[in-house]
Design a protein around this motif. Structure first.
Motif, PDB file in Angstrom:
ATOM      1  N   GLU A 201       0.756  -1.188   0.105  1.00 56.73           N
ATOM      2  CA  GLU A 201      -0.046   0.118  -0.066  1.00 56.73           C
ATOM      3  C   GLU A 201       1.046   1.282  -0.052  1.00 56.73           C
ATOM      4  N   GLU A 202       2.188   1.211   0.790  1.00 56.76           N
ATOM      5  CA  GLU A 202       2.875   2.553   0.598  1.00 56.76           C
ATOM      6  C   GLU A 202       3.738   2.492  -0.594  1.00 56.76           C
ATOM      7  N   PHE A 203       3.979   1.661  -1.157  1.00 51.48           N
ATOM      8  CA  PHE A 203       4.510   1.283  -2.621  1.00 51.48           C
ATOM      9  C   PHE A 203       3.516   2.152  -3.577  1.00 51.48           C
ATOM     10  N   VAL A 204       2.357   1.880  -3.666  1.00 49.75           N
ATOM     11  CA  VAL A 204       1.164   2.383  -4.409  1.00 49.75           C
ATOM     12  C   VAL A 204       1.264   3.956  -4.147  1.00 49.75           C
ATOM     13  N   ARG A 205       1.082   4.176  -2.815  1.00 50.05           N
ATOM     14  CA  ARG A 205       0.833   5.761  -2.314  1.00 50.05           C
ATOM     15  C   ARG A 205       2.062   6.652  -2.921  1.00 50.05           C
ATOM     16  N   ARG A 206       3.111   6.090  -2.934  1.00 46.61           N
ATOM     17  CA  ARG A 206       4.566   6.750  -3.481  1.00 46.61           C
ATOM     18  C   ARG A 206       4.491   6.656  -5.117  1.00 46.61           C
ATOM     19  N   GLY A 207       3.792   5.968  -5.816  1.00 40.68           N
ATOM     20  CA  GLY A 207       3.736   6.237  -6.980  1.00 40.68           C
ATOM     21  C   GLY A 207       4.023   4.862  -7.866  1.00 40.68           C
ATOM     22  N   GLY A 208       4.200   3.810  -7.034  1.00 43.40           N
ATOM     23  CA  GLY A 208       4.093   2.695  -7.496  1.00 43.40           C
ATOM     24  C   GLY A 208       2.833   2.034  -8.178  1.00 43.40           C
ATOM     25  N   ASN A 209       2.892   0.880  -9.013  1.00 44.45           N
ATOM     26  CA  ASN A 209       1.519   0.283  -9.506  1.00 44.45           C
ATOM     27  C   ASN A 209       1.564  -0.928  -9.416  1.00 44.45           C
ATOM     28  N   VAL A 210       0.221  -1.588  -9.078  1.00 45.23           N
ATOM     29  CA  VAL A 210      -0.071  -2.946  -8.949  1.00 45.23           C
ATOM     30  C   VAL A 210      -1.152  -3.482  -9.878  1.00 45.23           C
ATOM     31  N   ALA A 211      -0.849  -4.648 -10.446  1.00 45.52           N
ATOM     32  CA  ALA A 211      -1.845  -5.350 -10.935  1.00 45.52           C
ATOM     33  C   ALA A 211      -2.084  -6.714 -10.448  1.00 45.52           C
ATOM     34  N   PHE A 212      -3.290  -6.656 -10.164  1.00 48.16           N
ATOM     35  CA  PHE A 212      -3.908  -8.026  -9.516  1.00 48.16           C
ATOM     36  C   PHE A 212      -4.578  -8.848 -10.375  1.00 48.16           C
ATOM     37  N   PHE A 213      -3.607  -9.706 -11.206  1.00 55.60           N
ATOM     38  CA  PHE A 213      -4.217 -10.703 -12.100  1.00 55.60           C
ATOM     39  C   PHE A 213      -4.438 -11.955 -11.301  1.00 55.60           C
ATOM     40  N   HIS A 385      -4.884 -17.296 -23.869  1.00 57.10           N
ATOM     41  CA  HIS A 385      -5.270 -17.548 -25.396  1.00 57.10           C
ATOM     42  C   HIS A 385      -6.120 -16.881 -25.722  1.00 57.10           C
ATOM     43  N   ASP A 386      -7.203 -16.222 -24.713  1.00 54.64           N
ATOM     44  CA  ASP A 386      -8.494 -15.247 -25.256  1.00 54.64           C
ATOM     45  C   ASP A 386      -7.692 -14.041 -25.847  1.00 54.64           C
ATOM     46  N   PRO A 387      -7.999 -13.691 -26.910  1.00 51.75           N
ATOM     47  CA  PRO A 387      -7.535 -12.424 -27.534  1.00 51.75           C
ATOM     48  C   PRO A 387      -7.716 -11.065 -26.804  1.00 51.75           C
ATOM     49  N   ALA A 388      -8.894 -11.083 -26.301  1.00 48.78           N
ATOM     50  CA  ALA A 388      -9.285  -9.945 -25.404  1.00 48.78           C
ATOM     51  C   ALA A 388      -8.452  -9.871 -24.052  1.00 48.78           C
ATOM     52  N   VAL A 389      -8.510 -11.022 -23.347  1.00 44.95           N
ATOM     53  CA  VAL A 389      -7.730 -11.256 -22.175  1.00 44.95           C
ATOM     54  C   VAL A 389      -6.274 -10.842 -22.446  1.00 44.95           C
ATOM     55  N   GLU A 390      -5.485 -11.340 -23.298  1.00 48.98           N
ATOM     56  CA  GLU A 390      -4.353 -11.001 -23.738  1.00 48.98           C
ATOM     57  C   GLU A 390      -4.179  -9.515 -23.748  1.00 48.98           C
ATOM     58  N   ARG A 391      -4.882  -8.899 -24.618  1.00 48.19           N
ATOM     59  CA  ARG A 391      -4.952  -7.423 -25.076  1.00 48.19           C
ATOM     60  C   ARG A 391      -5.112  -6.536 -24.003  1.00 48.19           C
ATOM     61  N   ILE A 392      -5.909  -6.910 -22.947  1.00 45.12           N
ATOM     62  CA  ILE A 392      -6.104  -6.239 -21.549  1.00 45.12           C
ATOM     63  C   ILE A 392      -4.872  -6.179 -20.830  1.00 45.12           C
ATOM     64  N   THR A 393      -4.557  -7.582 -20.924  1.00 47.95           N
ATOM     65  CA  THR A 393      -3.198  -7.820 -19.944  1.00 47.95           C
ATOM     66  C   THR A 393      -1.869  -6.813 -20.522  1.00 47.95           C
ATOM     67  N   ARG A 394      -2.054  -6.831 -21.857  1.00 42.18           N
ATOM     68  CA  ARG A 394      -0.941  -6.205 -22.393  1.00 42.18           C
ATOM     69  C   ARG A 394      -1.028  -4.668 -22.175  1.00 42.18           C
ATOM     70  N   ASN A 395      -2.371  -4.321 -22.187  1.00 44.73           N
ATOM     71  CA  ASN A 395      -2.509  -2.934 -22.098  1.00 44.73           C
ATOM     72  C   ASN A 395      -2.165  -2.445 -20.650  1.00 44.73           C
ATOM     73  N   VAL A 396      -2.600  -3.303 -19.732  1.00 48.56           N
ATOM     74  CA  VAL A 396      -2.286  -2.896 -18.309  1.00 48.56           C
ATOM     75  C   VAL A 396      -0.850  -2.962 -17.880  1.00 48.56           C
ATOM     76  N   ILE A 397      -0.019  -3.989 -18.190  1.00 48.13           N
ATOM     77  CA  ILE A 397       1.295  -3.852 -18.059  1.00 48.13           C
ATOM     78  C   ILE A 397       1.912  -2.741 -18.820  1.00 48.13           C
ATOM     79  N   ASP A 398       1.972  -2.697 -20.017  1.00 45.99           N
ATOM     80  CA  ASP A 398       2.379  -1.650 -20.814  1.00 45.99           C
ATOM     81  C   ASP A 398       2.220  -0.110 -20.170  1.00 45.99           C
ATOM     82  N   ARG A 399       0.809   0.020 -19.506  1.00 46.12           N
ATOM     83  CA  ARG A 399       0.647   1.247 -18.991  1.00 46.12           C
ATOM     84  C   ARG A 399       1.425   1.376 -17.724  1.00 46.12           C
ATOM     85  N   LEU A 400       1.170   0.521 -16.918  1.00 46.71           N
ATOM     86  CA  LEU A 400       1.592   0.516 -15.440  1.00 46.71           C
ATOM     87  C   LEU A 400       3.097   0.073 -15.062  1.00 46.71           C
ATOM     88  N   SER A 401       3.745  -0.428 -15.946  1.00 47.28           N
ATOM     89  CA  SER A 401       5.266  -0.551 -15.830  1.00 47.28           C
ATOM     90  C   SER A 401       6.130   0.600 -16.553  1.00 47.28           C
TER      91      SER A 401
END
Length: 610
Positions: A201-213, A385-401
């Motif tokens: 939680e402190e990591f996020v408050r300071r500007g880190g990002n988290v993805a709960f897959f 393997h689902d195209p939408a699940v993969e695209r969403i995962t990439r969007n999240v990781i690309d933006r938050l990392s």
């Protein structure tokens, strides 16, 4: 006879040695779980130390002692991880990867020897379950469903630079987290210590990002004792001898600290399909509820579309939501932050016949300087393997990392609005037909609702507070050149505005108006007169926030000025024709454009003189 073994730690670094306790001397093979590449073969003694090669990448590894034993996928408690397989993480020697992936060793250990009296933390309702379990024993590897394996084996081939840690490393782990931009929590990560949660939680408050897959995340509070080698979880506050009630090893929600504040969601409102009915999850799909959000970019989905069949299960998390004109909005009564944006939902109430009926809520929210995404389901990573699940995962990781960049985000559907202003938590707009519209100021894609007020208004503004005889009300500029105040359900005429005025704002206890002839006029609160104060830089729209004026020039470039100073360019292009500013946010829209916002402040380009 099966060889039995365990490791003396759940993680280590390259160049060190990791100790193992082995029941008898045996051949050993070490492989990288993410690609099954064998990195070491040899012979292990009873008290054996594995040298960790400096060239091994950070990853999850498996040491197998003796021959491979059959271990097909199965249901929880079926065919548990063989006692001759030991899992461990090799961390980065010098943390540098943008993404850190946490491996849920605490949950694996909680299920180790489930159903054996005094050995496992399961089954939950069994009076013979253990309250303390040790990592100094065989087993404790992944469950037979391998919830984590899908994402772990996808990340590097997908092109991501990732590092790994044991989730025990997150206990007092702020120093580790601070070396990365993003934390990924994957699969089934149910057991969290207070130290783990505090650090994240402190990591996020300071500007880190988290993805709960992940799902069923942070459900039980645990304590780590004996140098982290014993996990304590009584599940009953009366049985726990701890003197500090918030540290009782019970559901996190029972400690007064619901997991919603960490993840945005909770298993309390989620669903579960267990035992023979677990396969029901393969029939379920998410429904997109905010397809215009950047998380859905490139998916081709529209609101109401189904996607991700099979990703929901065997446990899901959810937030309490209410439908507002057909759009879900969190109530916040369960501890979910008000900034939570619902992206997709699933109605799983019929799962009450299979385990626990409930829902699933995919979403994203901000906390401090960071952001948190949740897929809210255990099986997300095994559905890539689902195209939408993969695209969403990439969007999240690309933006938050990535390095943080201030961007305009869509927060509402297409609408024909001509002016914007904010009063408290309500965003107002002037429609093309003169109707006053309103909606909550939030990141959710809520539709505009009529405010039952009409009038030919071309600009809106709102002072922060009453001053100089002017109330903290909504003010407008009519198309006929009059200054207006909203009084109940009608506009009150306050007098003339400057000739050819097209824009209106409040700053420093004064009205400012811009004209089509390029002039800027000012009327101090309490004065009936307008006075010229310079040029408007061709402004087609004005806004005010914290004593500062903002303007859009004809090219939709953002300008700013402190009253009495000169206009400065901000280096920001505005994707709309109207603008307002409130609470550190810039908000824009326009005819047949979506509503968007972005922060104003730290990280913005430095203004240049106009």
């Amino acid at each position: 006879m099966t060889v039995r073994a365990y490791a003396r730690a759940t993680s280590c670094v390259p160049g060190s040695s990791l100790g193992f306790v082995v029941s008898e001397p045996s051949p050993v093979e070490v492989a990288d779980v993410t690609d099954e590449r064998v990195v070491f073969t040899g012979t292990a003694t009873r008290d054996w130390w594995l040298p960790i090669d400096p060239g091994w990448p950070s990853s999850l590894y498996r040491a197998r002692f003796g021959p491979e034993l059959p271990w097909p996928p199965g249901l929880p408690g079926e065919r548990p991880c063989p006692d001759n397989e030991v899992y461990f993480v090799v961390r980065e020697a010098v943390p540098s990867a943008p993404i850190l992936v946490s491996v849920p060793f605490t949950t694996w250990q909680a299920y180790n020897r489930a159903g054996e009296p005094g050995q496992g933390l399961y089954w939950t309702e069994s009076p013979s379950r253990a309250a303390r379990v040790t990592f100094d024993r065989p087993g404790g590897g992944p469950p037979p469903e391998r919830w984590e394996h899908g994402l772990l084996r996808w990340l590097r081939p997908a092109g991501y630079d990732v590092a790994y840690c044991s989730n025990l490393d997150l206990d007092d782990g702020l120093g580790l987290l601070s070396r990365h931009r993003m934390l990924i929590v994957n699969g089934h990560d149910e057991y969290w210590s207070a130290g783990m949660r505090d650090a994240v939680e402190e990591f996020v408050r300071r500007g880190g990002n988290v993805a709960f897959f992940s799902g069923n995340t942070c459900w039980w509070q645990i304590r780590l004792e004996d140098g982290g080698r014993t996990m304590v979880c009584h599940r009953d506050a009366a049985a726990d001898p701890v003197e500090d009630p918030p540290l009782a090893t019970v559901e996190w929600s029972a400690t007064g600290r619901p997991e919603n504040t960490l993840t945005g969601v909770s298993f309390r409102a989620g669903a579960g399909a267990w035992g023979p009915d677990m396969r029901r999850m393969l029939e379920e799909s998410y429904t997109a509820r905010f397809a215009g959000h950047w998380v859905f970019d490139g998916t081709g989905l529209t609101d109401g579309d189904k996607f991700g069949q099979g990703c929901l299960g065997y446990e899901t998390d959810a937030a309490e939501v209410e439908e507002v004109a057909g759009v879900p909005r969190v109530t916040c009564r369960d501890g979910t932050p008000s900034s939570f944006v619902v992206l997709a939902t699933a109605d799983l109430r019929h799962w009450s016949a299979y385990g626990q009926g409930g829902t699933a809520t995919m979403g994203i929210f901000s906390s401090g300087l960071g952001r948190v995404f949740t897929a809210a389901t255990v099986n997300w990573g095994n559905t890539l393997h689902d195209p939408a699940v993969e695209r969403i995962t990439r969007n999240v990781i690309d933006r938050l990392s990535a390095e943080p960049v201030q961007e305009w985000e869509v927060i509402g559907p297409l609408a024909d609005v001509r002016a914007l202003a904010v009063a408290g938590r309500t965003l107002y707009a002037a429609g093309a037909d003169g109707t006053l519209l309103r909606r909550e100021l939030c990141g959710q894609n809520l539709p505009w609702q009529p405010a039952d007020v009409t009038g030919p208004v071309c600009a809106l503004t709102m002072p922060r507070e009453a001053a100089g005889g002017r109330a903290a009300d909504l003010y407008g500029l009519s198309t006929t050149g009059r200054l207006l105040r909203l009084a109940g359900a009608a506009w009150e005429d306050l007098g003339p505005a400057p000739a050819q005025a097209v824009a209106l704002a409040v700053a420093d206890n004064a009205f400012y108006a811009a004209t089509t002839s390029g002039e800027l006029w000012r009327q101090p609160f309490g004065s009936p007169r307008w006075e010229p104060v310079g040029d408007s830089a061709g402004a087609t729209c004005l806004a005010g926030m914290n004593g500062r004026l903002f303007a859009l020039d004809p090219a939709r470039r953002l300008l700013t000025m402190l009253p009495g100073g000169g206009w400065e360019q901000c280096g920001v292009d505005v994707p709309g024709s109207t603008l307002t500013a409130h609470g550190g946010l810039l908000i824009t829209g326009g005819p047949d454009l979506p509503l968007r916002w972005r922060p104003w402040g730290s990280g913005r380009p430095r203004p240049a003189r106009y």
